[in-house]
Design a protein around this motif. Structure first.
Motif, PDB file in Angstrom:
ATOM      1  N   ILE A  37      51.278  43.212  44.945  1.00  0.00           N
ATOM      2  CA  ILE A  37      50.802  42.297  43.318  1.00  0.00           C
ATOM      3  C   ILE A  37      49.498  42.475  43.811  1.00  0.00           C
ATOM      4  O   ILE A  37      49.521  41.106  44.667  1.00  0.00           O
ATOM      5  CB  ILE A  37      51.767  41.891  43.373  1.00  0.00           C
ATOM      6  N   LEU A  38      48.683  42.876  43.199  1.00  0.00           N
ATOM      7  CA  LEU A  38      47.436  42.796  43.835  1.00  0.00           C
ATOM      8  C   LEU A  38      46.778  41.826  42.267  1.00  0.00           C
ATOM      9  O   LEU A  38      47.515  41.862  41.060  1.00  0.00           O
ATOM     10  CB  LEU A  38      46.967  43.174  43.844  1.00  0.00           C
ATOM     11  N   THR A  39      46.105  40.314  41.663  1.00  0.00           N
ATOM     12  CA  THR A  39      45.847  39.562  40.791  1.00  0.00           C
ATOM     13  C   THR A  39      43.763  39.214  40.913  1.00  0.00           C
ATOM     14  O   THR A  39      43.517  38.933  42.252  1.00  0.00           O
ATOM     15  CB  THR A  39      46.413  38.212  41.159  1.00  0.00           C
ATOM     16  N   TYR A  40      43.536  40.089  39.783  1.00  0.00           N
ATOM     17  CA  TYR A  40      41.715  39.651  39.438  1.00  0.00           C
ATOM     18  C   TYR A  40      41.756  38.051  38.933  1.00  0.00           C
ATOM     19  O   TYR A  40      42.667  37.671  39.027  1.00  0.00           O
ATOM     20  CB  TYR A  40      41.686  40.749  38.576  1.00  0.00           C
ATOM     21  N   ILE A  41      41.356  37.272  40.231  1.00  0.00           N
ATOM     22  CA  ILE A  41      40.897  35.950  39.919  1.00  0.00           C
ATOM     23  C   ILE A  41      39.294  35.859  39.139  1.00  0.00           C
ATOM     24  O   ILE A  41      38.563  36.573  39.669  1.00  0.00           O
ATOM     25  CB  ILE A  41      40.777  34.830  41.249  1.00  0.00           C
ATOM     26  N   GLU A  42      39.170  35.441  38.324  1.00  0.00           N
ATOM     27  CA  GLU A  42      38.032  35.919  37.288  1.00  0.00           C
ATOM     28  C   GLU A  42      37.579  34.209  38.006  1.00  0.00           C
ATOM     29  O   GLU A  42      38.026  33.706  37.434  1.00  0.00           O
ATOM     30  CB  GLU A  42      38.210  35.478  36.045  1.00  0.00           C
ATOM     31  N   LEU A  43      35.991  33.796  37.778  1.00  0.00           N
ATOM     32  CA  LEU A  43      35.240  32.573  38.328  1.00  0.00           C
ATOM     33  C   LEU A  43      34.069  32.765  37.125  1.00  0.00           C
ATOM     34  O   LEU A  43      33.274  33.368  36.662  1.00  0.00           O
ATOM     35  CB  LEU A  43      34.437  32.896  39.310  1.00  0.00           C
ATOM     36  N   LYS A  44      34.225  30.659  36.430  1.00  0.00           N
ATOM     37  CA  LYS A  44      33.399  30.388  36.033  1.00  0.00           C
ATOM     38  C   LYS A  44      32.578  29.675  36.927  1.00  0.00           C
ATOM     39  O   LYS A  44      33.191  28.974  36.642  1.00  0.00           O
ATOM     40  CB  LYS A  44      33.949  30.459  34.726  1.00  0.00           C
ATOM     41  N   ALA A  55      37.588  37.319  28.175  1.00  0.00           N
ATOM     42  CA  ALA A  55      37.049  38.164  27.425  1.00  0.00           C
ATOM     43  C   ALA A  55      36.532  39.427  28.661  1.00  0.00           C
ATOM     44  O   ALA A  55      36.458  40.601  28.391  1.00  0.00           O
ATOM     45  CB  ALA A  55      35.725  37.693  26.874  1.00  0.00           C
ATOM     46  N   GLN A  56      36.724  39.101  29.791  1.00  0.00           N
ATOM     47  CA  GLN A  56      36.226  39.716  30.768  1.00  0.00           C
ATOM     48  C   GLN A  56      36.926  40.967  31.286  1.00  0.00           C
ATOM     49  O   GLN A  56      37.255  42.022  31.252  1.00  0.00           O
ATOM     50  CB  GLN A  56      35.486  39.015  32.229  1.00  0.00           C
ATOM     51  N   GLY A  57      38.672  40.329  31.175  1.00  0.00           N
ATOM     52  CA  GLY A  57      39.789  40.917  31.379  1.00  0.00           C
ATOM     53  C   GLY A  57      39.782  42.264  30.741  1.00  0.00           C
ATOM     54  O   GLY A  57      40.096  42.585  31.141  1.00  0.00           O
TER      55      GLY A  57
END
Lengths: 324, 260
Positions: free
Chosen positions: A2-9, A97-99
């Motif tokens: 399982i791959l999870t996308y990590i959004e950074l701010k 919003a990005q996802g």
């Protein structure tokens, strides 16, 4: 895997990403799969330890100087090239919003269908069954995806954060090559709204006003409450927004945002069906309204029948005491 | 400039949703169907661009013949043409399937379009998938959840809403744009517009004409159930002096709900 996308701010991990990662960990344990995460950008090694702490054994760092500025197309290319290389069974995104912008682009690139804005994922006969609200929460759709990888976005504030403890993991850097001839959209500027206040979709507590607020000048009362309550944001009903009292980005309901905060406080909101749809999945709802027959009281865990303008000042003092 | 606006027929936001558990579908009887509210912003924006720069606005929907009503509305608002892509399949909730139909339509019927406008989501399926998927299938740039749009020649600039801020995005045309509330104030149909719309023919295109066999469009989504959300129970309601009710409310939040 399982791959999870990590959004950074600003080089910090968004909470919704950690929620998705935590859910990834729970499902990986049930399915007996590995858990990995992916971060896009150059020089992002610093976020590795926090991701390992939430259970990922591997963090892929996808690098290209162009990733400094978000581009849906570039990011989708980067994620697709990783997916083709490591063949994940599942790819999870936060429904930020990005996802929401990126996941459908990636899914189409991989030729798979997408589970959007999920609020529940269960393992049934070895398959992932997704639940997502439709009609802004008036109904729930339960379904599986036929093709692999299963790509899903997870609604913020719904999936609980897992435990975090110091763990070792592997950082894997991948240099991504982007096509030079690609007509693409690029971010040229970020325009902050009033000092980057918290969005209702991310807030733990929403303090919302409706027609009973009587005018734009009175939304300041809600902002004052919000300023003393940590991780809170000001929301609004459609009638308040359509009257021009507050910006539409604050609107909760079927033509606004569907939210699931820990606490939803409704001031002067009668509870039209399209508003209730957008906030009924809040964990706790309280309402203040003059009209004892207002539909909002049918969904509120605690209701105060009274004039909000008389209730808010003592409420503010009581909240200060409780929060002190 | 050729502008396409993609619209969808949905139950209005006042609708109470009922479910047929036999078919896992929404009971349509008694529902009032409208054009999805976000699609109206897309339609309005297309008309404003045409008024400023010239060109042609075409409203397009994928669905059953019942969707002709919302295409008539688009014509009455001022669209030059409208097209129904006839697809009798019940709602699949599979955004990729719809995106493939739309991409197929653009490739075969409208390869010269410059702007593809959508609502940011249909008020119903709430998927927010189709526009970005169409953009990917056609290799076009996208800007989602747009509250401001400027077109200048073959370039565009859009402000798209993100959490607590806006991203200003620049892109070349053709491009895919999705409209958010705040982009504009949609106009009402005029009587003249309604009369004109009545006279206009709406061509109907089959998915076979777009080069698809029905098996090419099998849904990638397997629906297991459609349910109503758990009903909430009404809680305690208090009345009385504001100081007292405010104290009781905070007492509830602090001691019972343990949130504050």
């Amino acid at each position: 895997m399982i791959l999870t996308y990590i959004e950074l701010k600003d080089n910090k991990i968004k909470k919704a990403s950690l929620e998705a990662l935590s859910e990834g960990k729970r499902k990986a344990a049930e399915l007996n799969m590995g858990l990995a995460a992916v971060v896009i950008g150059v020089g992002k090694e610093g976020v590795g330890p926090e991701i390992f702490a939430y259970g990922a054994s591997k963090v892929y760092l996808l690098e290209n100087p162009a990733f400094d500025k978000y581009s849906t197309q570039d990011y989708a290319i980067a994620l697709a090239s990783l997916a083709q290389k490591v063949n994940p069974e599942v790819i999870l995104f936060p429904a930020t919003a990005q996802g929401k912008d990126l996941a459908p682009r990636l899914a189409a690139k991989l030729g798979v269908s997408l589970a959007s804005d999920c609020t529940k994922i269960v393992v049934k006969n070895g398959k992932l069954e997704f639940t997502r609200p439709i009609f802004a929460g008036k109904a729930l759709l339960l379904f599986t995806l036929k093709s692999t990888p299963k790509v899903a976005t997870l609604r913020p504030n719904v999936f609980p954060l897992g435990e975090s403890r110091t763990q070792q993991g592997e950082l894997v850097k991948e240099s991504i090559v982007l096509p030079s001839e690609q007509p693409k959209a690029r971010v040229v500027e970020i325009l902050q709204e009033r000092g980057g206040e918290m969005d209702v979709s991310e807030a733990d507590i929403i303090i919302s006003g409706g027609r009973g607020m009587k005018g734009p000048e009175n939304f300041g009362l809600l902002s004052e409450l919000s300023s003393i309550i940590p991780r809170s944001a000001v929301g609004a009903s459609r009638s308040a927004v359509d009257s021009g009292w507050i910006g539409h980005q604050h609107q909760v309901g079927q033509t606004g945002k569907t939210v699931s905060p820990n606490l939803y406080m409704a001031f002067g909101i009668s509870g039209a069906i399209q508003h209730l749809a957008g906030m009924s999945s809040s964990k706790v709802i309280v309402a203040v309204n003059k009209d004892p027959d207002a539909p909002i009281f049918k969904v509120a865990d605690f209701g105060v029948v009274g004039d909000l303008f008389q209730v808010i000042p003592p409420l503010k003092e009581e909240l200060k005491k409780a929060l002190a | 400039m050729n502008i396409l606006v993609f619209v969808k027929r949905v139950p209005d936001t006042e609708s109470k949703i009922r479910i047929n558990p036999e078919t896992n579908s929404v009971v349509e009887e008694g529902l009032n169907f409208v054009i999805s509210p976000y699609d109206e912003y897309a339609m309005e924006e297309a008309l404003r661009i045409r008024e400023a720069k010239g060109g042609k606005v075409t409203a397009v929907t994928v669905g059953r013949d019942e969707s002709l009503v919302i295409l008539k509305k688009c014509l009455a608002m001022g669209a030059d043409e409208a097209v129904l892509i006839r697809d009798a399949t019940p709602e699949t909730y599979d955004g990729l399937r719809t995106a493939r139909i739309i991409a197929g339509f653009i490739r075969t019927k409208s390869p010269d379009c410059k702007l593809l406008l959508f609502g940011k989501q249909s008020v119903g399926a709430d998927n927010s998938q189709v526009p970005a998927m169409v953009a990917e299938l056609l290799g076009l740039p996208q800007a989602n959840v747009v509250v401001k749009l400027e077109i200048d020649g073959d370039e565009g600039v859009a402000h798209r809403e993100i959490e607590g801020a806006q991203e200003k995005v620049a892109f070349p045309l053709p491009a895919v744009i999705t409209a958010q509330k705040g982009l504009n104030e949609p106009r009402y149909e005029t009587l003249k517009g309604i009369m004109m719309a009545k006279k206009k023919e709406i061509p109907i295109i089959s998915i076979e004409e777009l080069g698809f066999r029905p098996e090419d469009l099998a849904s990638g989504v397997e629906i297991t159930a459609l349910e109503l959300p758990p009903a909430r129970q009404a809680g305690k309601v208090v009345t009385g002096a504001p100081e007292e009710t405010a104290r009781q409310l905070v007492d509830f939040l602090h001691n019972d709900a343990k949130i504050i």
